[in-house]
Scaffold this active site. Structure first.
Site, mmCIF file in Angstrom:
data_model
loop_
_atom_site.group_PDB
_atom_site.id
_atom_site.type_symbol
_atom_site.label_atom_id
_atom_site.label_comp_id
_atom_site.label_asym_id
_atom_site.label_seq_id
_atom_site.Cartn_x
_atom_site.Cartn_y
_atom_site.Cartn_z
ATOM 1 N N PHE A 176 0.847 -1.187 0.000
ATOM 2 C CA PHE A 176 0.000 0.000 0.000
ATOM 3 C C PHE A 176 0.881 1.234 0.000
ATOM 4 O O PHE A 176 2.046 1.173 0.390
ATOM 5 C CB PHE A 176 -0.916 0.003 1.225
ATOM 6 C CG PHE A 176 -2.367 0.104 0.868
ATOM 7 C CD1 PHE A 176 -3.067 -1.001 0.449
ATOM 8 C CD2 PHE A 176 -3.028 1.320 0.924
ATOM 9 C CE1 PHE A 176 -4.397 -0.907 0.096
ATOM 10 C CE2 PHE A 176 -4.356 1.424 0.575
ATOM 11 C CZ PHE A 176 -5.050 0.311 0.158
ATOM 12 N N ARG A 216 -2.509 11.324 5.762
ATOM 13 C CA ARG A 216 -2.667 9.971 6.284
ATOM 14 C C ARG A 216 -2.193 8.940 5.274
ATOM 15 O O ARG A 216 -2.468 9.087 4.074
ATOM 16 C CB ARG A 216 -4.138 9.713 6.629
ATOM 17 C CG ARG A 216 -4.417 8.297 7.062
ATOM 18 C CD ARG A 216 -5.848 8.100 7.487
ATOM 19 N NE ARG A 216 -6.829 8.216 6.420
ATOM 20 C CZ ARG A 216 -7.018 7.294 5.465
ATOM 21 N NH1 ARG A 216 -6.295 6.192 5.420
ATOM 22 N NH2 ARG A 216 -7.964 7.486 4.560
ATOM 23 N N HIS A 219 -7.716 11.706 -2.274
ATOM 24 C CA HIS A 219 -7.291 10.376 -2.710
ATOM 25 C C HIS A 219 -7.059 10.417 -4.211
ATOM 26 O O HIS A 219 -7.892 10.945 -4.947
ATOM 27 C CB HIS A 219 -8.379 9.362 -2.338
ATOM 28 C CG HIS A 219 -7.957 7.939 -2.493
ATOM 29 N ND1 HIS A 219 -7.702 7.364 -3.713
ATOM 30 C CD2 HIS A 219 -7.732 6.978 -1.568
ATOM 31 C CE1 HIS A 219 -7.346 6.100 -3.531
ATOM 32 N NE2 HIS A 219 -7.349 5.836 -2.241
#
Lengths: 584, 259
Positions: free
Chosen positions: A116, A394, A242
């Site tokens: 990830f 994040r 995102h």
């Protein structure tokens, strides 16, 4: 009006709220107030996984995870909190497995893990397989598993109860939480919940943007309730975009797609992330990838007739792999775009995704009234909170982790507190603010419409405080938001009834979004540097001398009733890691 | 009957994404309205709106609520088929409004929209979900193990054992299946497909040790034997779960006691 008394009240029933509820219900008389049925919460939309250094498939450890989290957050992370997050990640995943979560498995039967963004081996050497997952439905499985365990523990839910106010009573000069005021959707009735401890776990604020992965219901209700009562909000200028939302719709396509080998390409078919992040490439952190996408678009290498998007290319991956690992996002492409991801690349653009900022807490989930003083009896966890484990940006898979680690911590801490504390006396006429708000909206004859104001808010936020910001764009947003807040005073609704009045609640939610948009824009204007998700074209570098500090925003009401946002700052907790230049 | 018209300019300003390159069409939404604060009778109401055929039924409902009639009431949240809030009966079939595109449901004719059947309608498209969740709770929808010493690490499970119940883990509890079932319409006591799906999810999980108890619950006279295999549930499931097959597997397990 009804008055209820509970030891512990939890506001919100997504991942953090239900994880807290499982702990709190075992230890204290607990009620969960949720504006949605629990399984509707947006935790269920999370896809790619939950980070934990289990080292099931390759070498890994919690210290590497801590470092990646601190670096990913562009050094604005409180490092003591990040260390707790990474250490307790392992037990959090194992807890969920024991509760029944159906993780994907390795050939030897352990929990499988995949790559990830931003998660690396040995401080940035190469991507590491740290994300524990269940296909691209990890959030769905977490939400279902937590709800199942709430059923098992007999957690008491009040479904479709909207918490609209936080009750605070000053005792000996100290602000203490006395409970909350809720509006019951089915009947229109007002309920007072007196509680020794209150935990906010009500999620994010993404609906002030237009292109967003967030649900319609993510309107920052918890943040707004405490902010209006004079408590601060931390780091609200930091919002994550995102990289891979479905073009124009914003629906999330997991970073796990790139973890499985997916590649971002511009109109020339170029794998452009190689230019921006030579080591991590498509798996650089989200802020870096989103900026790279917009740089490609701005420099004329975007795709489509308007050159306003890029492609997520999965066509080189075997169809069996897509079916097994990415079944939901490939179905989204088919359903909403009519595109077959086996053979065609998917048009994507960055989508407003996650609030790094929120209600400031310490690592026990206790809410802060200023830089150091806790509000006895008040807790927050999950996206509504700012611990701060995410800093300025994040990492993917750290939010499903956050809700489990800090949801559990807040649940235990609140319940233990409520076992020793007494009830705080309710303020006089505890329902007054909510009654006044509801009656004003219900009886208003003004000429402004909720939908129109929300549209204008979303458009100004997308245009002015998204991936790239400047003094000028932020000022434009501040002015527009001020105008909308003024016009909101004349907003009127059509449904005047008491039963299931969602028209009324959309108006309330818009009020919350407007308050929080103002805090975000004012905080962003003052931060004259670029860090993580906050990128200022007029100040393109990180400035550790002046801005290595958290923003604390307070609502101030002047003698004439005018409201302003007052900014203060809080030091960042640094332990192991000195700030370094951030490269991927 | 009132026929408010939404003009194109308003529709283009919708916060839902438009598709600039595709033509708007005029559609009629024929919606079953009910508000006991106003009238004890439910009525049909038509709304005409301009919409891109690639938009969702939910987008159309929002255009009505936001620009024409704020009293129209429905549940929704995620808007992409994950949260399970907006199951409704669209042209006579149970679907999620956020997963149904206008172009796929014959928009040249009026699109009928009504609340899912078999649960009490509270207002417009909102039903009382409590009986549905009660049936779910009744099948003990959580992992039950007998070991008193919890393992320190995860329980092991082979990829094949994990795959065995994969299909039924996808359920989002939207109630589209249960409220498409003729047996459920006739007898609200029947557990219904969704509860059986969630029992299946644990009965066939190699880690679970309460399969026998769950099978006995479903052996009840309101249990799995009421299923008439009409496949409505499978057709209705927005997650593509083979619901009827799952029910058949539970029936077989009750006979063979192997699962």
């Amino acid at each position: 009006m009804k008055i209820h008394k509970y030891d512990t009240v939890i506001v919100g029933a997504g991942g953090a709220g239900m994880r807290a509820a499982i702990e709190a219900t075992k230890r204290s008389r607990t009620a969960v107030l949720t504006k949605l049925y629990p399984t509707r919460s947006h935790t269920g939309a999370a896809q790619g996984g939950m980070a934990a250094a289990l080292a099931n498939v390759e070498e890994d450890n919690w210290e590497w995870h801590t470092f990646d989290t601190v670096k990913g957050g562009d050094y604005l992370v409180d490092q003591d909190a990040a260390e707790i997050l990474a250490k307790e990640a392992i037990d959090s995943v194992l807890d969920l497995e024991k509760m029944g979560l159906p993780f994907n498995r390795t050939p030897n039967g352990t929990i499988d893990q995949r790559r990830f963004g931003g998660h690396s081996r040995n401080h940035g050497e190469a991507p590491v397989r740290r994300s524990c997952y269940a296909a691209d439905r990890t959030g769905h499985m977490i939400l279902q598993t937590l709800y199942q365990n709430c059923v098992k523990e007999g957690v008491e839910f009040f479904n479709e109860f909207y918490v609209l106010d936080q009750l605070i009573t000053e005792v000996g000069g100290v602000k203490r939480s006395a409970g909350v005021v809720a509006y019951e959707l089915a009947t229109g009735e007002i309920h007072i919940f007196q509680a020794k401890a209150v935990i906010y776990a009500s999620g994010g604020t993404g609906k002030f943007f237009k292109v967003t992965s967030n649900a319609h219901t993510l309107t920052g209700d918890g943040q707004a309730a405490v902010y209006r009562r004079g408590l601060p909000l931390e780091d609200m200028e930091f919002f994550q975009f995102h990289p891979t939302g479905i073009w124009r719709m914003g629906i999330l396509l997991t970073e796990g797609a790139r973890g499985e080998g997916g590649i971002l390409r511009n109109k020339d078919g170029e794998r452009f992330m190689e230019k921006y992040a030579p080591v991590m490439k498509d798996l650089a952190s989200r802020d870096v990838v989103s900026r790279s996408i917009y740089t490609e678009i701005r420099e004329g290498r975007g795709c489509g007739p308007e050159g306003d998007h890029v492609f997520l290319d999965l066509t080189h991956l075997p169809p069996e792999q897509l079916d097994a690992k990415l079944p939901d996002i490939t179905e989204f492409a088919r359903t909403y775009l009519g595109i077959e991801p086996y053979t065609d690349p998917i048009p994507i653009q960055p989508t407003a995704h996650y609030a790094m900022g929120g209600i400031p807490t310490n690592v026990q989930g206790e809410v802060l009234a200023d830089n150091t003083t806790v509000v006895p009896g008040l807790y927050a966890a999950g996206e509504v909170a700012c611990v701060s484990v995410h800093g300025a940006n994040r990492l993917g898979t750290n939010s499903l982790l956050d809700i489990n680690v800090f949801g559990k911590r807040a649940g235990i801490a609140a319940a233990e507190y409520s076992q020793t504390a007494d009830f705080v006396e309710l303020p006089e006429n505890p329902e007054s603010l909510v009654v006044e708000q509801i009656e004003r909206l219900r009886s208003s004859t003004g000429n402004e419409r909720v939908a129109e104001l929300r549209r204008e808010l979303q458009e100004t936020m997308d245009a002015n405080v998204m991936v790239f910001r400047t003094e000028q764009t932020i000022k434009t947003a501040v002015e527009k938001i001020a105008e909308l807040r003024e016009r909101y005073k004349n907003v009127a609704i059509q449904d005047k009834g008491k039963r299931f009045n969602t028209d009324l609640l959309e108006a309330v939610e818009l009020g919350n979004l407007l308050d929080l948009a103002e805090v975000m824009a004012v905080s962003a204007l003052a931060r004259k540097e670029s860090r993580g998700g906050h990128y200022r074209e007029d100040y393109p570098n990180r400035d550790d001398v002046n801005f290595m500090r958290h923003t604390m925003a307070y609502r101030e009401v002047g003698a004439d009733g005018t409201e302003t946002v007052r900014l203060d700052y809080k030091p960042v907790v640094q332990t192991r890691y000195q700030p370094m230049e951030r490269k991927y | 009957m009132a026929t408010p018209v939404l003009d194109k300019a308003d529709a283009a300003g919708s916060p839902e994404p438009g598709f600039a390159d595709s033509p708007y069409i005029t559609v009629t939404f024929r919606i079953r309205r009910f508000n006991p604060e106003v009238s004890a009778e439910a009525t049909w109401e038509d709304f005409q709106l301009e919409i891109d055929p690639k938009e969702r039924v939910l987008d159309g409902l929002h255009k009505i609520k936001w620009d024409l009639d704020g009293t129209l009431t429905f549940r929704r949240s995620c808007a992409h088929g994950i949260c399970g809030s907006d199951a409704m009966r669209i042209n006579g079939k149970n679907r999620l409004a956020c997963k149904t595109l206008i172009k796929d449901i014959s928009p040249e004719k009026p699109i009928t929209i009504e609340a899912i059947k078999g649960l009490t309608v509270l207002k417009d498209l909102v039903v009382d979900m409590e009986p549905f969740f009660q049936a779910y709770r009744d099948v003990m929808p959580f992992l039950i193990t007998k070991d008193t010493n919890e393992p320190t690490r995860e329980r092991l499970q082979s990829a094949e054992d994990r795959e065995r119940f994969d299909d039924t883990t996808k359920c989002i509890l939207c109630a589209a299946c249960t409220t498409s079932c003729p047996v459920f319409w006739n007898d609200g006591q029947y557990f219904g497909p969704a509860a059986i799906v969630n029992a299946h999810r644990f009965i066939f999980d190699s880690r679970d040790e309460a399969g026998e108890q769950r099978l006995e619950i479903l052996n009840d006279r309101d249990g799995v034997w009421r299923c008439r295999t009409t496949f409505n549930c499978t057709d209705a499931c927005p997650r593509g779960i083979e619901v009827t097959k799952a029910i058949a597997e539970v029936k077989r397990a009750l006979i063979t006691r192997r699962y």
